[in-house]
Design a protein around this motif. Structure first.
Motif, PDB file in Angstrom:
ATOM      1  N   CYS A  67      20.206  20.058  41.605  1.00 34.87           N
ATOM      2  CA  CYS A  67      20.054  19.662  40.533  1.00 34.87           C
ATOM      3  C   CYS A  67      20.576  19.066  39.519  1.00 34.87           C
ATOM      4  O   CYS A  67      19.947  20.120  38.318  1.00 34.87           O
ATOM      5  N   THR A  68      22.295  19.353  39.635  1.00 35.41           N
ATOM      6  CA  THR A  68      23.053  19.020  38.179  1.00 35.41           C
ATOM      7  C   THR A  68      22.114  18.055  37.293  1.00 35.41           C
ATOM      8  O   THR A  68      22.249  16.880  37.575  1.00 35.41           O
ATOM      9  N   LYS A  69      23.616  18.714  35.845  1.00 39.33           N
ATOM     10  CA  LYS A  69      23.518  17.395  34.709  1.00 39.33           C
ATOM     11  C   LYS A  69      23.603  15.500  35.304  1.00 39.33           C
ATOM     12  O   LYS A  69      22.758  15.056  34.751  1.00 39.33           O
ATOM     13  N   ARG A  70      25.125  16.044  35.963  1.00 42.44           N
ATOM     14  CA  ARG A  70      25.422  14.718  35.999  1.00 42.44           C
ATOM     15  C   ARG A  70      24.154  13.981  36.798  1.00 42.44           C
ATOM     16  O   ARG A  70      23.871  13.347  36.701  1.00 42.44           O
ATOM     17  N   PHE A  71      23.917  14.487  38.501  1.00 39.05           N
ATOM     18  CA  PHE A  71      22.169  13.767  38.717  1.00 39.05           C
ATOM     19  C   PHE A  71      21.697  13.215  37.890  1.00 39.05           C
ATOM     20  O   PHE A  71      20.723  12.138  37.689  1.00 39.05           O
ATOM     21  N   LEU A  72      21.370  14.528  36.897  1.00 34.77           N
ATOM     22  CA  LEU A  72      20.163  13.295  35.920  1.00 34.77           C
ATOM     23  C   LEU A  72      20.502  12.920  35.680  1.00 34.77           C
ATOM     24  O   LEU A  72      19.676  11.915  34.857  1.00 34.77           O
ATOM     25  N   GLY A  95       9.219  10.533  37.919  1.00 35.40           N
ATOM     26  CA  GLY A  95       9.863  11.777  38.826  1.00 35.40           C
ATOM     27  C   GLY A  95      11.394  12.064  38.801  1.00 35.40           C
ATOM     28  O   GLY A  95      11.118  12.674  38.728  1.00 35.40           O
ATOM     29  N   ALA A  96      11.883  10.793  37.726  1.00 36.31           N
ATOM     30  CA  ALA A  96      13.223  10.621  37.092  1.00 36.31           C
ATOM     31  C   ALA A  96      13.026  11.771  36.407  1.00 36.31           C
ATOM     32  O   ALA A  96      13.993  12.810  36.012  1.00 36.31           O
ATOM     33  N   VAL A  97      12.130  11.610  34.839  1.00 39.91           N
ATOM     34  CA  VAL A  97      11.053  12.369  33.804  1.00 39.91           C
ATOM     35  C   VAL A  97      10.641  14.235  34.181  1.00 39.91           C
ATOM     36  O   VAL A  97      11.204  14.916  34.069  1.00 39.91           O
ATOM     37  N   LEU A  98      10.034  14.185  35.205  1.00 37.90           N
ATOM     38  CA  LEU A  98       9.981  15.320  35.420  1.00 37.90           C
ATOM     39  C   LEU A  98      11.063  16.449  36.305  1.00 37.90           C
ATOM     40  O   LEU A  98      10.973  17.627  36.399  1.00 37.90           O
ATOM     41  N   ALA A  99      12.262  16.111  36.794  1.00 40.43           N
ATOM     42  CA  ALA A  99      12.471  16.320  37.794  1.00 40.43           C
ATOM     43  C   ALA A  99      13.910  17.251  36.013  1.00 40.43           C
ATOM     44  O   ALA A  99      14.618  17.568  35.972  1.00 40.43           O
ATOM     45  N   PHE A 100      13.812  16.631  34.856  1.00 42.88           N
ATOM     46  CA  PHE A 100      14.057  17.097  33.790  1.00 42.88           C
ATOM     47  C   PHE A 100      13.441  18.054  33.708  1.00 42.88           C
ATOM     48  O   PHE A 100      13.749  18.946  32.486  1.00 42.88           O
ATOM     49  N   ALA A 101      12.131  17.871  33.500  1.00 45.73           N
ATOM     50  CA  ALA A 101      11.133  18.358  32.841  1.00 45.73           C
ATOM     51  C   ALA A 101      11.485  20.266  33.607  1.00 45.73           C
ATOM     52  O   ALA A 101      11.324  21.369  33.331  1.00 45.73           O
ATOM     53  N   VAL A 102      11.535  19.823  34.932  1.00 43.36           N
ATOM     54  CA  VAL A 102      11.657  21.209  35.873  1.00 43.36           C
ATOM     55  C   VAL A 102      12.901  22.087  35.831  1.00 43.36           C
ATOM     56  O   VAL A 102      13.696  23.422  35.473  1.00 43.36           O
ATOM     57  N   LYS A 103      14.050  21.336  35.528  1.00 48.59           N
ATOM     58  CA  LYS A 103      15.669  21.479  35.798  1.00 48.59           C
ATOM     59  C   LYS A 103      15.145  22.355  34.296  1.00 48.59           C
ATOM     60  O   LYS A 103      16.172  23.543  34.239  1.00 48.59           O
ATOM     61  N   GLY A 104      15.359  21.796  32.985  1.00 51.15           N
ATOM     62  CA  GLY A 104      15.722  22.339  32.004  1.00 51.15           C
ATOM     63  C   GLY A 104      14.149  22.169  30.781  1.00 51.15           C
ATOM     64  O   GLY A 104      14.398  22.734  29.629  1.00 51.15           O
ATOM     65  N   GLY A 105      13.273  22.296  31.101  1.00 46.40           N
ATOM     66  CA  GLY A 105      11.597  22.560  30.138  1.00 46.40           C
ATOM     67  C   GLY A 105      11.488  22.272  29.727  1.00 46.40           C
ATOM     68  O   GLY A 105      12.399  20.502  29.911  1.00 46.40           O
ATOM     69  N   TRP A 106      10.581  22.093  28.524  1.00 43.66           N
ATOM     70  CA  TRP A 106      10.464  20.982  27.656  1.00 43.66           C
ATOM     71  C   TRP A 106      10.940  19.679  27.036  1.00 43.66           C
ATOM     72  O   TRP A 106      11.109  19.021  26.634  1.00 43.66           O
ATOM     73  N   ARG A 107      12.397  20.557  26.253  1.00 42.86           N
ATOM     74  CA  ARG A 107      12.787  20.043  25.557  1.00 42.86           C
ATOM     75  C   ARG A 107      13.430  18.601  26.293  1.00 42.86           C
ATOM     76  O   ARG A 107      13.860  17.406  25.494  1.00 42.86           O
ATOM     77  N   TRP A 108      13.874  19.561  27.668  1.00 41.80           N
ATOM     78  CA  TRP A 108      14.888  18.236  28.307  1.00 41.80           C
ATOM     79  C   TRP A 108      14.418  17.382  28.544  1.00 41.80           C
ATOM     80  O   TRP A 108      13.638  15.856  28.906  1.00 41.80           O
ATOM     81  N   ALA A 109      12.696  17.571  29.188  1.00 42.51           N
ATOM     82  CA  ALA A 109      11.418  16.406  29.222  1.00 42.51           C
ATOM     83  C   ALA A 109      10.675  15.923  27.966  1.00 42.51           C
ATOM     84  O   ALA A 109      11.149  14.376  28.078  1.00 42.51           O
ATOM     85  N   ALA A 110      10.557  16.063  26.843  1.00 41.24           N
ATOM     86  CA  ALA A 110      10.917  15.462  25.673  1.00 41.24           C
ATOM     87  C   ALA A 110      12.328  13.882  25.313  1.00 41.24           C
ATOM     88  O   ALA A 110      12.216  13.297  25.360  1.00 41.24           O
ATOM     89  N   PHE A 111      13.447  14.521  25.833  1.00 37.26           N
ATOM     90  CA  PHE A 111      14.164  13.577  25.475  1.00 37.26           C
ATOM     91  C   PHE A 111      14.106  12.699  26.602  1.00 37.26           C
ATOM     92  O   PHE A 111      14.503  11.442  26.513  1.00 37.26           O
ATOM     93  N   ALA A 112      14.031  13.057  28.280  1.00 36.60           N
ATOM     94  CA  ALA A 112      13.426  11.790  29.287  1.00 36.60           C
ATOM     95  C   ALA A 112      12.188  10.570  29.214  1.00 36.60           C
ATOM     96  O   ALA A 112      12.991   9.482  28.838  1.00 36.60           O
ATOM     97  N   SER A 113      11.907  11.753  29.018  1.00 30.18           N
ATOM     98  CA  SER A 113      10.540  11.080  28.475  1.00 30.18           C
ATOM     99  C   SER A 113      10.941   9.988  27.428  1.00 30.18           C
ATOM    100  O   SER A 113      10.270   8.070  27.275  1.00 30.18           O
ATOM    101  N   THR A 114      10.699  10.236  26.208  1.00 24.57           N
ATOM    102  CA  THR A 114      11.592   9.809  25.007  1.00 24.57           C
ATOM    103  C   THR A 114      12.103   8.191  25.127  1.00 24.57           C
ATOM    104  O   THR A 114      12.568   6.927  24.533  1.00 24.57           O
ATOM    105  N   LEU A 115      13.363   8.262  26.286  1.00 22.37           N
ATOM    106  CA  LEU A 115      14.018   7.307  26.223  1.00 22.37           C
ATOM    107  C   LEU A 115      13.777   6.080  27.300  1.00 22.37           C
ATOM    108  O   LEU A 115      13.514   4.939  27.594  1.00 22.37           O
ATOM    109  N   VAL A 116      12.332   7.026  28.058  1.00 22.48           N
ATOM    110  CA  VAL A 116      11.755   5.811  29.237  1.00 22.48           C
ATOM    111  C   VAL A 116      10.473   5.053  28.359  1.00 22.48           C
ATOM    112  O   VAL A 116      10.391   4.179  28.407  1.00 22.48           O
TER     113      VAL A 116
END
Length: 404
Positions: free
Chosen positions: A72-77, A114-135
């Motif tokens: 699960c790379t950054k490019r895929f996310l 699911g796309a947001v949760l992939a950020f969470a599992v890969k990078g932790g809560w900071r990545w999750a906050a970023f993705a969920s904010t965009l959504v």
């Protein structure tokens, strides 16, 4: 003989990736089902069909990408989140304004989570906050206003993804801590094993050279003094730490601890075949050591039999060293239904109270490592009973269903 390798894998993260893979497939089917049931209400269904076709292919093709952290790379996310955001923003193009205002679902529906949760599992809560904010921003743009329902959905995804990301970070920290603890335990056990071997050979030879050198005098006395200094230095090294053949790894699928073991030598009948303990203990019988054994074979696993026999040898060595040259010893083997008990008894002066603890503090690990350490490693126990003036008795008990 080839080495055996035992690997313990600890990963609370892997089940999350498997659950995420299943979630993406199920929510993709759910999004398609929602569209099919409301097909007649879409003013431009061809837009929805085009997007859902892409979503269907994308979800199935990228399943290997959400199989683990490494894939699960950054490019895929970034691409995955782009698909989700595109679906949200295309909803006003495909669906009617009335349905959107009434709270109708977006084209990807809950697949977006699911796309947001992939950020969470890969990078932790900071990545999750970023993705969920965009959504969340995309949902507000799609709705055209920040309604109560929109705010509720945005906050739900935001809080849930951040919570999961935080849990993942805590789990990873726990895995690293556990891996370090297992590495320390493995290092300690390896140090004790090497210390036993050194105690049974090198240290005893150095101690004997020191005693004989002091008795002979002259140049031999100097040689004995040097042997004594080396004995102290070697005991300090043994007590302080020796390199271990085990190593922990912070691997992609969780913390790993590898234990590389060399199989015990055997008599050619198969390394896992039980050994008759009597054959190993017979070698200790001398004019001053009486060996009493059952009439039937006393069978134990090869490694357990070898370690038990070595512990008996260490106990007898203590008799020879501390009970005097004229001391006698007795070895008694008892074969019980659930355990094998070997008792080593002597008629020496006994061990003064507190002497064993003092010896261990001085780095003399004969009883602690060569006897108790060996029995502990094979799941057994060693009990030392000594009465001043009445000799010492060492009882070694090994369960027949031992760990080795």
């Amino acid at each position: 003989m080839a080495k055996r390798e035992r690997v313990m894998t600890m990963s609370v993260e892997q089940p999350l990736w498997r659950a995420l893979s299943a979630y993406r497939v199920l929510t993709m089917c759910y999004a398609i089902g929602l569209f099919v049931t409301a097909y007649d209400e879409f003013p431009r269904p061809e837009v929805a069909i085009a997007f859902l076709s892409v979503l269907f292919v994308w979800t199935l093709v990228t399943l290997p990408k959400v199989a683990g952290e490494a894939s699960c790379t950054k490019r895929f996310l970034a691409a995955d989140l782009t698909v989700a955001l595109t679906g949200i923003l295309l909803t006003p193009v495909a669906d009617s304004h009335d349905r959107i205002v009434a709270g109708g679902p977006t084209l990807p529906s809950i697949w977006t989570a699911g796309a947001v949760l992939a950020f969470a599992v890969k990078g932790g809560w900071r990545w999750a906050a970023f993705a969920s904010t965009l959504v969340g921003i995309a949902n507000v743009i799609q709705r055209g206003t920040l309604s109560q329902d929109t705010l509720h959905n945005v906050l739900l995804v935001w809080v849930a993804s951040i919570a999961i990301g935080y849990v993942v970070e805590v789990a990873r920290a726990s895995e690293r801590t556990l891996a370090r603890a297992l590495e320390i335990e493995a290092t300690t056990r390896e140090r004790e094993r090497l210390a036993r071997d050194i105690h049974d050979s090198v240290l005893q030879v150095l101690a004997m050279v020191q005693r004989r050198g002091s008795t002979l005098g002259g140049e031999a006395a100097e040689l004995g003094r040097m042997a004594g200094e080396q004995e102290v230095a070697l005991r300090t090294l043994v007590s302080g730490g020796l390199p271990a053949s085990r190593v922990s790894e912070d691997a992609r699928q969780g913390a790993l601890v590898r234990a590389v073991e060399v199989p015990d030598e055997n008599d050619g009948s198969g390394e896992d075949d039980p050994r008759d303990l009597r054959a190993l203990l017979t070698q200790y019988a001398t004019a001053k050591v009486t060996f009493s054994e059952p009439g039937a074979p006393v069978l134990l696993a090869p490694s357990a039999a070898k370690e038990l026999a070595a512990a008996v040898g260490a106990a007898l060595d203590n008799v020879h060293r501390h009970a005097g040259e004229n001391a006698r010893a007795w070895i008694l083997v008892e074969d019980e239904p659930d355990a094998v008990i070997v008792t080593v008894r002597d008629d020496g002066p006994g061990i003064p109270e507190g002497r064993l603890a003092q010896a261990e503090g001085e780095g003399r690990m004969g009883v602690a490592l060569s006897i108790r350490g060996r029995l502990r490693d094979i799941g057994g126990t060693a009990e030392v009973i000594s009465i001043a003036g009445q000799g010492t008795e060492v009882e070694l008990r090994v369960p027949k269903a031992g760990r080795r």
